[in-house]
Design an enzyme around this catalytic site. Structure first.
Site, PDB file in Angstrom:
ATOM      1  N   SER A  62       0.730  -1.366  -0.046  1.00  0.00           N
ATOM      2  CA  SER A  62      -0.052   0.103   0.299  1.00  0.00           C
ATOM      3  C   SER A  62       0.727   1.345  -0.014  1.00  0.00           C
ATOM      4  O   SER A  62       1.832   1.522   0.684  1.00  0.00           O
ATOM      5  CB  SER A  62      -0.712   0.050   1.431  1.00  0.00           C
ATOM      6  OG  SER A  62      -1.150   1.141   1.586  1.00  0.00           O
ATOM      7  N   GLY A  63       0.395   2.437  -0.714  1.00  0.00           N
ATOM      8  CA  GLY A  63       1.248   3.529  -0.817  1.00  0.00           C
ATOM      9  C   GLY A  63       1.165   4.230   0.506  1.00  0.00           C
ATOM     10  O   GLY A  63       1.856   4.805   0.891  1.00  0.00           O
ATOM     11  N   LEU A  64       0.010   3.873   0.891  1.00  0.00           N
ATOM     12  CA  LEU A  64      -0.624   4.882   2.233  1.00  0.00           C
ATOM     13  C   LEU A  64       0.357   4.350   3.328  1.00  0.00           C
ATOM     14  O   LEU A  64       0.924   5.032   4.000  1.00  0.00           O
ATOM     15  CB  LEU A  64      -1.985   4.695   2.656  1.00  0.00           C
ATOM     16  CG  LEU A  64      -2.417   4.917   4.089  1.00  0.00           C
ATOM     17  CD1 LEU A  64      -2.389   6.526   4.270  1.00  0.00           C
ATOM     18  CD2 LEU A  64      -3.931   4.707   4.129  1.00  0.00           C
ATOM     19  N   ASP A  74       0.758  10.114   2.467  1.00  0.00           N
ATOM     20  CA  ASP A  74       0.629   9.591   1.282  1.00  0.00           C
ATOM     21  C   ASP A  74       0.345  10.326   0.162  1.00  0.00           C
ATOM     22  O   ASP A  74      -0.756  10.555  -0.615  1.00  0.00           O
ATOM     23  CB  ASP A  74      -0.730   8.789   1.530  1.00  0.00           C
ATOM     24  CG  ASP A  74      -1.138   7.659   0.355  1.00  0.00           C
ATOM     25  OD1 ASP A  74      -0.157   7.424  -0.546  1.00  0.00           O
ATOM     26  OD2 ASP A  74      -2.216   7.150   0.240  1.00  0.00           O
ATOM     27  N   ASP A 101       0.922  -0.559  -4.949  1.00  0.00           N
ATOM     28  CA  ASP A 101       0.098   0.452  -5.249  1.00  0.00           C
ATOM     29  C   ASP A 101       1.394   1.544  -5.894  1.00  0.00           C
ATOM     30  O   ASP A 101       1.799   2.172  -4.793  1.00  0.00           O
ATOM     31  CB  ASP A 101      -0.340   0.802  -3.903  1.00  0.00           C
ATOM     32  CG  ASP A 101      -1.050   2.181  -3.898  1.00  0.00           C
ATOM     33  OD1 ASP A 101      -1.073   2.694  -4.921  1.00  0.00           O
ATOM     34  OD2 ASP A 101      -1.430   2.588  -2.720  1.00  0.00           O
ATOM     35  N   ASP A 103       0.597   4.297  -7.077  1.00  0.00           N
ATOM     36  CA  ASP A 103       0.031   5.651  -7.065  1.00  0.00           C
ATOM     37  C   ASP A 103      -0.489   6.012  -8.502  1.00  0.00           C
ATOM     38  O   ASP A 103      -0.958   5.393  -8.989  1.00  0.00           O
ATOM     39  CB  ASP A 103       1.029   6.622  -6.224  1.00  0.00           C
ATOM     40  CG  ASP A 103       1.230   6.396  -4.763  1.00  0.00           C
ATOM     41  OD1 ASP A 103       0.381   5.708  -4.226  1.00  0.00           O
ATOM     42  OD2 ASP A 103       2.507   6.846  -4.361  1.00  0.00           O
ATOM     43  N   GLU A 130      -3.217   4.580 -10.597  1.00  0.00           N
ATOM     44  CA  GLU A 130      -4.600   5.426 -10.455  1.00  0.00           C
ATOM     45  C   GLU A 130      -4.670   6.562 -11.426  1.00  0.00           C
ATOM     46  O   GLU A 130      -3.256   7.246 -11.458  1.00  0.00           O
ATOM     47  CB  GLU A 130      -4.786   5.470  -8.973  1.00  0.00           C
ATOM     48  CG  GLU A 130      -3.869   6.649  -8.436  1.00  0.00           C
ATOM     49  CD  GLU A 130      -4.004   6.887  -6.948  1.00  0.00           C
ATOM     50  OE1 GLU A 130      -3.752   5.691  -6.253  1.00  0.00           O
ATOM     51  OE2 GLU A 130      -4.297   7.707  -6.236  1.00  0.00           O
ATOM     52  N   LYS A 136       0.253  12.537  -5.833  1.00  0.00           N
ATOM     53  CA  LYS A 136      -1.056  12.059  -5.580  1.00  0.00           C
ATOM     54  C   LYS A 136      -1.607  12.476  -4.374  1.00  0.00           C
ATOM     55  O   LYS A 136      -0.684  13.004  -3.506  1.00  0.00           O
ATOM     56  CB  LYS A 136      -1.159  10.541  -5.874  1.00  0.00           C
ATOM     57  CG  LYS A 136      -0.183   9.630  -4.899  1.00  0.00           C
ATOM     58  CD  LYS A 136      -0.590   9.580  -3.352  1.00  0.00           C
ATOM     59  CE  LYS A 136      -2.114   9.020  -3.442  1.00  0.00           C
ATOM     60  NZ  LYS A 136      -1.902   7.539  -3.293  1.00  0.00           N
ATOM     61  N   ASN A 138      -4.106  10.938  -1.204  1.00  0.00           N
ATOM     62  CA  ASN A 138      -4.865   9.738  -0.852  1.00  0.00           C
ATOM     63  C   ASN A 138      -6.289  10.136  -1.065  1.00  0.00           C
ATOM     64  O   ASN A 138      -6.833  10.906  -0.752  1.00  0.00           O
ATOM     65  CB  ASN A 138      -4.776   9.385   0.738  1.00  0.00           C
ATOM     66  CG  ASN A 138      -5.562   8.294   0.814  1.00  0.00           C
ATOM     67  OD1 ASN A 138      -6.600   8.357   1.439  1.00  0.00           O
ATOM     68  ND2 ASN A 138      -4.767   7.229   0.928  1.00  0.00           N
ATOM     69  N   SER A 139      -7.105   9.008  -1.511  1.00  0.00           N
ATOM     70  CA  SER A 139      -8.552   8.929  -2.042  1.00  0.00           C
ATOM     71  C   SER A 139      -9.414   9.561  -1.034  1.00  0.00           C
ATOM     72  O   SER A 139     -10.511  10.029  -1.331  1.00  0.00           O
ATOM     73  CB  SER A 139      -8.732   7.601  -2.461  1.00  0.00           C
ATOM     74  OG  SER A 139      -8.069   7.297  -3.671  1.00  0.00           O
ATOM     75  N   ARG A 174      -6.537   1.711 -12.059  1.00  0.00           N
ATOM     76  CA  ARG A 174      -7.285   2.232 -10.778  1.00  0.00           C
ATOM     77  C   ARG A 174      -8.193   3.346 -11.308  1.00  0.00           C
ATOM     78  O   ARG A 174      -7.679   4.382 -11.702  1.00  0.00           O
ATOM     79  CB  ARG A 174      -6.706   2.356  -9.811  1.00  0.00           C
ATOM     80  CG  ARG A 174      -7.388   3.125  -8.520  1.00  0.00           C
ATOM     81  CD  ARG A 174      -6.473   2.912  -7.256  1.00  0.00           C
ATOM     82  NE  ARG A 174      -6.902   3.993  -6.246  1.00  0.00           N
ATOM     83  CZ  ARG A 174      -6.312   3.975  -5.017  1.00  0.00           C
ATOM     84  NH1 ARG A 174      -5.254   3.284  -4.643  1.00  0.00           N
ATOM     85  NH2 ARG A 174      -6.688   4.802  -3.997  1.00  0.00           N
ATOM     86  N   HIS A 205     -12.468   2.278  -7.118  1.00  0.00           N
ATOM     87  CA  HIS A 205     -12.295   2.792  -5.679  1.00  0.00           C
ATOM     88  C   HIS A 205     -13.606   3.565  -5.315  1.00  0.00           C
ATOM     89  O   HIS A 205     -14.166   4.160  -6.150  1.00  0.00           O
ATOM     90  CB  HIS A 205     -11.314   3.439  -5.708  1.00  0.00           C
ATOM     91  CG  HIS A 205     -10.769   3.330  -4.076  1.00  0.00           C
ATOM     92  ND1 HIS A 205     -11.395   2.453  -3.111  1.00  0.00           N
ATOM     93  CD2 HIS A 205      -9.772   4.134  -3.556  1.00  0.00           C
ATOM     94  CE1 HIS A 205     -10.371   2.843  -2.004  1.00  0.00           C
ATOM     95  NE2 HIS A 205      -9.461   3.904  -2.232  1.00  0.00           N
TER      96      HIS A 205
HETATM   97  C1  SPV Z   1      -3.345   2.568  -0.377  1.00  0.00           C
HETATM   98  O1  SPV Z   1      -3.538   1.499   0.153  1.00  0.00           O
HETATM   99  O2  SPV Z   1      -2.472   3.279  -0.429  1.00  0.00           O
HETATM  100  C2  SPV Z   1      -4.628   2.857  -1.132  1.00  0.00           C
HETATM  101  C3  SPV Z   1      -5.911   2.333  -0.891  1.00  0.00           C
HETATM  102  O3  SPV Z   1      -4.304   3.393  -2.291  1.00  0.00           O
HETATM  103  S1  SPV Z   1      -6.561   4.085  -0.326  1.00  0.00           S
HETATM  104  O4  SPV Z   1      -5.918   4.299   0.773  1.00  0.00           O
HETATM  105  O5  SPV Z   1      -7.903   3.449   0.039  1.00  0.00           O
HETATM  106  O6  SPV Z   1      -6.681   4.934  -1.556  1.00  0.00           O
HETATM  107 MG    MG Z   2      -2.539   4.340  -2.147  1.00  0.00          MG
END
Ligand code: SPV
Ligand code: MG
Length: 552
Positions: A62-64, A74, A101, A103, A130, A136, A138-139, A174, A205
């Protein structure tokens, strides 16, 4: 490109197949199988290992959480090479596939190309990119994030697929249209375009707390390509719904890191509040568990394979005699005389221990009860008054087995001298001081004549052998004095035992001294000499004792 077949059935359990398949293939199978698959988040080598051990068939890098584990946001604060480095720990620690991930791909199509090549080189099975812009966000942060132009993003997908070094490398596109508030139609339009551009799967997502829009998307998507979801916000939706909706893969996106944060906080608080470890010890992984996780056992096995091992030497110290130090040795043997707060023997034992010789047998006799040193084995020569050195050595005959060091109990020498003897490949090697001290001619116990004198020449590595040892040698022909320290290999120890047996048979055991023994050995076997220049002393007289008390 492998086409998605929603009706294809698994022929073997993924875990069993992973062993033979590449990780690229394993991830592809995981996405393309009709069964619902799961990826669990990991953010470093250790968490990746925990995920694999729990039975997951794949990992979401995961990027986060990769960023958060570095205490970074993130927002592409971690450089992509830092991400790559962490991924290397993760692939090294596991055998299951990892989906990164990625990004937005860390830039434009060119950055994606290089990223995909590097991921393939490092055995990272796939990447998810994505349709947003670098850097980027975070969503789940803010609203209406700007999205990438569709065609430009398709260029990123194409560039990625054109750069893969393995046919099974997976690129997941994504779609952030629902996140960014562009609605279902736009989400489907983008997904379709990304599929045409070469994406192997679509990640749709959503940040809603229910799965309504995700399930609607899945329905309209109609299984055109594997669909991946991240139910972080709609976590309460039963998994059965996703299975029913023919979702390919669920990503549990951040739960290892979140679990770790909670556990670390609880533990930190408890330790702080109680100022003790008592309450935490049973709640946390043991140190042994850490060793197991990082596979210390494998290292031990490798050490056995690769590190040449000498059998550990043990030592025999001859310390039975009273010595001639007057009143000082009234109540103790010479080896127990104090040298600046420690007995001679204690110092000797410490030197041995420091060089890894821990199994030490001390032959005692005179005032043996005064020899109160821990960590040694004592054997007794009750006839110390009427017998000589060889008899004392014979009292420890059982210990003459395997590599053995023999030392007088009244000598001190620098550690390097012992190390040097222990490192020698000779079967019998004696430490000899080549500096003939003034006292030597009159007082030295064990003068030696060798086949060649000491040489200070840097390049001279020729071995030196004993010709004769004794106290009655012609001072002009003497090359040095034995320091009372000898080392025997397993073979040398056998020769030593055999010679003692022979001397016993000849009736020499009781009175012979060690020079007699070495002279006999030297007629049958090579007795090697190592020359030193000082850095030792023996304590025969009160003058020696005074010198010993200044020895460091
Ligand atoms: C991540 O895990 O970094 C994701 C998922 O991209 S989210 O945090 O839901 O965007
Ligand atoms: Mg991410």
């Amino acid at each position: 490109m492998t086409l998605f077949d929603a009706n294809s059935a698994k022929t073997a359990s993924p875990a069993a197949k992973t062993a033979q398949r590449s990780r690229f293939r394993a991830l592809r199978d995981l996405l393309e199988t009709a069964d619902l698959s799961f990826l669990l988040e990991a953010h470093n080598g250790l968490s990746a290992k925990v995920v694999e051990e729990a039975g997951f068939q794949g990992i979401w890098a995961s990027g986060l959480t990769l960023s958060a584990a570095m205490a970074l946001r993130d927002s592409n604060e971690a450089s992509w090479t830092q991400v790559l480095e962490t991924l290397e720990h993760m692939t090294d620690a596991t055998s299951i596939p990892i989906l990164l991930d990625g990004d937005t791909g860390y830039g434009n199509f060119n950055n994606v190309r290089r990223l995909v090549r590097k991921l393939c080189e490092r055995n990272v099975a796939g990447v998810c990119i994505e349709d947003k812009l670098f850097p980027k966000t975070n969503s789940f942060v803010g609203e209406a994030q700007p999205m990438a132009d569709i065609d430009e993003f398709c260029g990123r997908i194409k560039a990625g697929k054109d750069s893969q070094l393995d046919d099974d490398f997976v690129l997941v596109a994504r779609v952030e249209a629902l996140i960014c508030g562009h609605g279902m139609k736009e989400a489907l339009r983008r997904a379709e375009a990304y599929l045409r551009a070469g994406a192997d799967a679509i990640l749709i997502h959503s940040k809603q707390s229910t799965a309504t829009e995700i399930l609607r998307f899945a329905e309209q998507w109609g299984g055109r390509a594997p669909l991946v979801i991240v139910p972080t916000k709609y976590y309460s939706t039963p998994t059965a719904y996703f299975r029913q909706a023919k979702i390919s893969t669920i990503i549990w996106a951040n739960h290892m890191l979140r679990a770790a944060i909670t556990a670390m906080r609880d533990t930190a608080r408890l330790i702080r509040d109680t100022q003790s470890l008592v309450d935490v010890e049973h709640r946390i992984a043991s140190v042994g568990d850490i060793f197991r996780l990082v596979d210390n056992l494998e290292l031990e096995e490798a050490e056995r394979r690769y590190i040449p091992r000498k059998a550990a030497s043990h030592a025999i110290v001859l310390a039975a005699s009273r010595g001639d130090l007057g009143a000082i040795t009234l109540d103790r043997p010479k080896c127990m005389v104090d040298i600046r707060g420690q007995s001679l023997l204690q110092r000797l034992v410490s030197t041995f221990a420091a060089s890894g010789v821990k199994d030490i047998t001390v032959v005692c006799g005179y005032q043996k009860d005064a020899v109160n040193i821990g960590g040694i084995t004592m054997v007794e020569n009750d006839r110390y008054e009427e017998t000589g050195e060889l008899y004392s050595l014979h009292c420890a005959a059982e210990a003459i087995c395997g590599p053995t060091v023999v030392a007088y109990g009244d000598v001190l020498f620098r550690k390097y001298i012992l190390d040097n003897l222990l490192d020698s490949s000779a079967d019998v090697v004696l430490a000899v001081d080549s500096l003939l001290k003034e006292r030597t001619a009159v007082q030295a116990r064990d003068l030696v004549v060798c086949d060649r004198p000491f040489s200070a020449d840097y390049l001279d590595e020729q071995p030196t052998y004993l010709r004769r040892m004794g106290s009655d040698l012609d001072a002009n022909s003497v090359h040095g004095e034995w320091m009372g320290l000898a080392s025997f290999s397993t073979q040398g120890a056998e020769w030593l035992r055999a010679e003692m047996t022979a001397m016993q048979a000849e009736g020499l055991l009781e009175e012979a001294d060690l020079p007699t023994l070495f002279n006999r050995l030297a007629t049958k076997h090579p007795v090697c000499i190592k020359y030193y220049t000082g850095h030792w002393l023996d304590v025969d007289t009160l003058t020696d004792l005074a010198a010993a008390r200044n020895f460091s």
